[in-house]
Write a protein that holds these residues in place. Structure first.
Motif, PDB file in Angstrom:
ATOM      1  N   LYS A 171       0.817  -1.222   0.000  1.00  0.00           N
ATOM      2  CA  LYS A 171       0.000   0.000   0.000  1.00  0.00           C
ATOM      3  C   LYS A 171       0.846   1.265   0.000  1.00  0.00           C
ATOM      4  O   LYS A 171       0.517   2.244  -0.679  1.00  0.00           O
ATOM      5  CB  LYS A 171      -0.924  -0.007   1.223  1.00  0.00           C
ATOM      6  CG  LYS A 171      -1.781   1.239   1.355  1.00  0.00           C
ATOM      7  CD  LYS A 171      -2.609   1.208   2.628  1.00  0.00           C
ATOM      8  CE  LYS A 171      -3.373   2.511   2.828  1.00  0.00           C
ATOM      9  NZ  LYS A 171      -4.137   2.510   4.094  1.00  0.00           N
ATOM     10  N   THR A 172       1.948   1.282   0.741  1.00  0.00           N
ATOM     11  CA  THR A 172       2.750   2.514   0.860  1.00  0.00           C
ATOM     12  C   THR A 172       3.275   2.969  -0.495  1.00  0.00           C
ATOM     13  O   THR A 172       3.125   4.139  -0.881  1.00  0.00           O
ATOM     14  CB  THR A 172       3.915   2.294   1.838  1.00  0.00           C
ATOM     15  OG1 THR A 172       3.381   2.020   3.143  1.00  0.00           O
ATOM     16  CG2 THR A 172       4.799   3.529   1.911  1.00  0.00           C
ATOM     17  N   ILE A 173       3.892   2.069  -1.248  1.00  0.00           N
ATOM     18  CA  ILE A 173       4.381   2.422  -2.584  1.00  0.00           C
ATOM     19  C   ILE A 173       3.217   2.508  -3.558  1.00  0.00           C
ATOM     20  O   ILE A 173       3.228   3.331  -4.484  1.00  0.00           O
ATOM     21  CB  ILE A 173       5.433   1.413  -3.064  1.00  0.00           C
ATOM     22  CG1 ILE A 173       6.588   1.348  -2.065  1.00  0.00           C
ATOM     23  CG2 ILE A 173       5.946   1.789  -4.446  1.00  0.00           C
ATOM     24  CD1 ILE A 173       7.266   2.674  -1.800  1.00  0.00           C
ATOM     25  N   GLY A 174       2.197   1.706  -3.345  1.00  0.00           N
ATOM     26  CA  GLY A 174       1.015   1.768  -4.205  1.00  0.00           C
ATOM     27  C   GLY A 174       0.351   3.131  -4.187  1.00  0.00           C
ATOM     28  O   GLY A 174      -0.190   3.582  -5.199  1.00  0.00           O
ATOM     29  N   ASN A 175       0.379   3.804  -3.042  1.00  0.00           N
ATOM     30  CA  ASN A 175      -0.202   5.148  -2.968  1.00  0.00           C
ATOM     31  C   ASN A 175       0.557   6.140  -3.846  1.00  0.00           C
ATOM     32  O   ASN A 175      -0.036   7.068  -4.409  1.00  0.00           O
ATOM     33  CB  ASN A 175      -0.211   5.640  -1.516  1.00  0.00           C
ATOM     34  CG  ASN A 175      -1.304   4.990  -0.688  1.00  0.00           C
ATOM     35  OD1 ASN A 175      -2.329   4.561  -1.229  1.00  0.00           O
ATOM     36  ND2 ASN A 175      -1.096   4.905   0.617  1.00  0.00           N
ATOM     37  N   ILE A 176       1.866   5.962  -3.965  1.00  0.00           N
ATOM     38  CA  ILE A 176       2.649   6.815  -4.872  1.00  0.00           C
ATOM     39  C   ILE A 176       2.235   6.546  -6.315  1.00  0.00           C
ATOM     40  O   ILE A 176       2.093   7.469  -7.122  1.00  0.00           O
ATOM     41  CB  ILE A 176       4.159   6.562  -4.675  1.00  0.00           C
ATOM     42  CG1 ILE A 176       4.568   6.907  -3.240  1.00  0.00           C
ATOM     43  CG2 ILE A 176       4.978   7.359  -5.683  1.00  0.00           C
ATOM     44  CD1 ILE A 176       6.013   6.552  -2.904  1.00  0.00           C
ATOM     45  N   VAL A 177       2.032   5.267  -6.644  1.00  0.00           N
ATOM     46  CA  VAL A 177       1.549   4.903  -7.984  1.00  0.00           C
ATOM     47  C   VAL A 177       0.176   5.509  -8.237  1.00  0.00           C
ATOM     48  O   VAL A 177      -0.101   6.018  -9.333  1.00  0.00           O
ATOM     49  CB  VAL A 177       1.505   3.371  -8.131  1.00  0.00           C
ATOM     50  CG1 VAL A 177       0.928   2.977  -9.487  1.00  0.00           C
ATOM     51  CG2 VAL A 177       2.891   2.771  -7.949  1.00  0.00           C
TER      52      VAL A 177
END
Length: 427
Positions: A171-177
């Motif tokens: 989720k953490t990197i997914g939010n940047i995506v």
């Protein structure tokens, strides 16, 4: 095909037979969701080059239906039985279809897995649909969404999790995506599922119902819900095989249902599950659906088929993948999905370029780079050494303070897509 090349390269001169359910010669799948859809690459140019004369019998267009380990035969769908001394199982995966068979046949509902799928979807996009609905925000869904925006098509991505690529990157990197996708004009709908696809009187897709009660008008729907491993033809054998894949040992030899090695049957590619020394948590078995692993595992299996046991080569390939979407080249090394924490170690240009490192229980297990792939070899060494997490890099473009965050993966595994029509189970 890579296994066949490796067999010939290592001196095998006997009879070689390749069985495939598709009618085409082996081809490159990654461009299907990128250059082919965008119209930049003719489908014929995805055919893989044959690097040497194989002198092989090709049985294409007819799938394997049954394996007889006692008679050492593979039985095809047309009833033909193929004898073998050694067998490599490399049946891979297929796209997970839409759950409702009637809705799945609506004109405009597409998958993206093989050449026929890519051709069909390319033609649909070329017809300039009013809106493309993408069901699932994994790598295939995001890559198709990126192509749609490059073609200036309106696109909506519905993702059941809190962020796109959440199942692969957390989720953490997914939010940047997610921020990047919205910046490119994608209508992103996280934490929702498509409850039903709707068609008009001509059986043409015209829209969809979402789990929050809203509706979306769309002429094309791309079902990007992951893959199903092609193992059903093995269920009546004594192989250790289920919907998660075929279990093999570190030398790519298949195991039977009691955990014993089957000496003359090997496994490689997306369908294989095997132990990796870096990720052997609680007897954890890897199943990797990426191009690099398929190539290396096939070559390892071919080597071990021909050698005595003292000359076997273990398959210790470090998982890696790449993707191009929304102006970003995403490259990864290691296994992010086993991590419990993640930290941004290098970043510049307002997060247009950055590298994230993943950790599990204080050890570095993976790294993902956005437009910064040249740094990954250094991170790979940290992963191979099980270096402490978070790493102390002192990079010039590193953060002032290293602050790990929760990686954001589901704690009990990744739930399958659930429309609400049946109980949600973890697979």
């Amino acid at each position: 095909m890579r296994a066949a090349e490796a067999l010939r390269w290592e001196g095998f001169s006997g009879k070689l037979t390749l069985i495939g359910d598709e009618p085409y010669a082996p081809y490159d799948r990654p461009p299907l969701s990128k250059q082919v859809l965008a119209g930049r690459l003719p489908i014929e140019h995805t055919t893989l080059p044959v690097l040497m004369h194989l002198d092989a019998q090709w049985l294409l267009g007819v799938p394997a239906r049954r394996l007889d380990t006692q008679r050492r035969q593979v039985v095809l769908a047309n009833g033909q039985a193929i004898d073998f001394d050694y067998l490599l199982i490399a049946t891979g995966t297929r796209a997970r279809p839409w759950h409702d068979a009637e809705e799945a046949t609506l004109d405009g509902v597409c998958l993206v897995r093989n050449r026929a799928d890519a051709l069909c979807l390319r033609d649909k996009l070329a017809a300039r649909p009013r809106r493309v609905l993408i069901v699932g925000g994994g790598f295939i869904g995001c890559e198709v969404a990126s192509v749609c925006r490059d073609l200036d098509l309106a696109v909506t991505v519905v993702e059941r999790g809190p962020a796109p690529l959440g199942g692969a990157l957390g989720k953490t990197i997914g939010n940047i995506v997610a921020d990047r996708m919205r910046e490119y004009g994608v209508d992103l709908r996280p934490n929702l599922v498509v409850s039903a696809l709707e068609g008009n009187a001509n059986h043409q897709l015209c829209g969809a119902q979402l789990s929050d009660g809203s509706t979306i008008e769309a002429d094309v729907a791309v079902i990007a819900l992951g893959a199903i491993r092609n193992v059903e033809w093995l269920y009546k054998t004594n192989l250790s095989a289920d919907e998660r894949g075929v279990i093999c040992d570190t030398y790519c030899r298949a195991l039977d249902d009691s955990g014993q090695v089957i000496e003359n049957i090997f496994v490689a590619g997306d369908v294989a599950r095997w132990p990796h020394p870096l990720y052997n948590y609680d007897r954890h078995l890897l199943a990797v659906e990426h191009w690099g692993n398929a190539v290396e595992q096939a070559e390892t299996a071919a080597h071990n088929m021909l050698k005595p046991s003292f000359d076997y080569r273990p398959h210790t390939h470090l998982p890696n993948f790449w993707s191009s979407q929304f102006g970003a080249s995403i490259k990864s090394v290691g296994l992010p999905t086993v991590a419990d924490e993640v930290v941004i170690t290098q970043a510049s240009f307002g997060m247009r370029r950055f590298t994230a490192v993943y950790g599990r229980q204080g050890k570095t297990v993976a790294a993902v780079a956005f437009n910064a792939g040249q740094m990954l070899p250094s991170y790979q060494r940290l992963i191979e050494e099980s270096a402490p997490f978070p790493p102390d890099l002192h990079a010039s473009d590193g953060p002032g303070k290293v602050e790990p965050q929760a990686a954001g993966f589901p704690t009990a595994g990744h739930p399958r897509y659930d429309t609400g029509a049946e109980p949600n189970v973890v697979t």
